[in-house]
Design a protein around this motif. Structure first.
Motif, PDB file in Angstrom:
ATOM      1  N   GLU A  51     -22.365  19.469 -22.149  1.00  9.18           N
ATOM      2  CA  GLU A  51     -23.187  19.774 -20.988  1.00  9.18           C
ATOM      3  C   GLU A  51     -22.677  21.079 -20.379  1.00  9.18           C
ATOM      4  O   GLU A  51     -21.482  21.264 -20.203  1.00  9.18           O
ATOM      5  CB  GLU A  51     -23.079  18.637 -19.983  1.00  9.18           C
TER       6      GLU A  51
ATOM      7  N   ASP B 121     -27.041  19.576 -24.875  1.00  9.54           N
ATOM      8  CA  ASP B 121     -27.573  19.732 -26.227  1.00  9.54           C
ATOM      9  C   ASP B 121     -27.312  18.515 -27.106  1.00  9.54           C
ATOM     10  O   ASP B 121     -27.507  18.562 -28.318  1.00  9.54           O
ATOM     11  CB  ASP B 121     -26.997  20.979 -26.895  1.00  9.54           C
ATOM     12  N   GLY B 122     -26.886  17.430 -26.515  1.00 11.73           N
ATOM     13  CA  GLY B 122     -26.580  16.235 -27.288  1.00 11.73           C
ATOM     14  C   GLY B 122     -25.088  16.056 -27.507  1.00 11.73           C
ATOM     15  O   GLY B 122     -24.641  14.979 -27.872  1.00 11.73           O
TER      16      GLY B 122
ATOM     17  N   GLU C  11     -38.996  17.089 -23.478  1.00 10.96           N
ATOM     18  CA  GLU C  11     -37.840  16.369 -24.017  1.00 10.96           C
ATOM     19  C   GLU C  11     -36.825  16.174 -22.902  1.00 10.96           C
ATOM     20  O   GLU C  11     -36.489  17.116 -22.199  1.00 10.96           O
ATOM     21  CB  GLU C  11     -37.188  17.168 -25.145  1.00 10.96           C
TER      22      GLU C  11
ATOM     23  N   TYR D  51     -33.016  14.886 -22.500  1.00 16.49           N
ATOM     24  CA  TYR D  51     -31.774  14.479 -23.150  1.00 16.49           C
ATOM     25  C   TYR D  51     -30.907  13.747 -22.135  1.00 16.49           C
ATOM     26  O   TYR D  51     -30.760  14.201 -21.000  1.00 16.49           O
ATOM     27  CB  TYR D  51     -31.044  15.691 -23.725  1.00 16.49           C
TER      28      TYR D  51
ATOM     29  N   TRP E  10     -30.695   8.265 -26.463  1.00 15.76           N
ATOM     30  CA  TRP E  10     -30.238   9.644 -26.628  1.00 15.76           C
ATOM     31  C   TRP E  10     -31.232  10.650 -26.053  1.00 15.76           C
ATOM     32  O   TRP E  10     -30.861  11.604 -25.375  1.00 15.76           O
ATOM     33  CB  TRP E  10     -30.005   9.916 -28.116  1.00 15.76           C
ATOM     34  N   VAL E  11     -32.529  10.434 -26.314  1.00 15.98           N
ATOM     35  CA  VAL E  11     -33.545  11.384 -25.857  1.00 15.98           C
ATOM     36  C   VAL E  11     -34.867  10.648 -25.654  1.00 15.98           C
ATOM     37  O   VAL E  11     -35.139   9.645 -26.316  1.00 15.98           O
ATOM     38  CB  VAL E  11     -33.701  12.549 -26.876  1.00 15.98           C
TER      39      VAL E  11
END
Length: 130
Positions: free
Chosen positions: A119, A115-116, A13, A15, A45-46
């Protein structure tokens, strides 16, 4: 993961920052040659990739209008040999604790986690968890 054992599906993943454009791709060991699995970015977003084969994979980014990719990170999939596989345990083995696989990280290099929402920079761990 910073590293994992190849031979089974490993989800990677990535991000991204809130506003982004250009392209992101996955390179074989580095970004010198043209990366594969290139995806356009449009405030994405990801990004996810599923990897199976052992090796070193580089996450590569090219800004909008550029054909030159810049390395953003690296993931190592270890060979699925007895030593590496024995260090990992699955959830059905409740009487055993999860193993750890040692990966060589530069000691002074920090790790940035996003984590969205926020940072954060932390010291890079010396071990990868399964």
């Amino acid at each position: 993961p910073g590293c994992a054992v190849g031979g089974s599906t490993v989800r990677v993943e990535v991000y991204l920052v809130e506003n982004n454009d250009g392209e992101i791709g996955l390179g074989n060991a580095n970004c010198v040659e043209q990366p594969e699995l290139i995806q356009p970015l449009n405030d994405t977003w990801v990004v996810f990739w599923y990897l199976v084969y052992p090796g070193t994979y580089a996450v590569c980014y090219a800004p909008e209008g550029s054909t030159e990719f810049i390395q953003q990170g690296v993931v190592h999939l270890l060979e699925p040999d007895v030593k590496n596989c024995d260090m990992l345990r699955n959830s059905s083995q409740t009487n055993l604790t999860h193993g750890q696989i040692q990966c060589a990280f530069p000691v002074t290099q920090p790790l940035t986690i996003f984590d969205g929402f926020t940072e954060e920079t932390i010291p890079k761990p010396s071990q990868c968890m399964p």
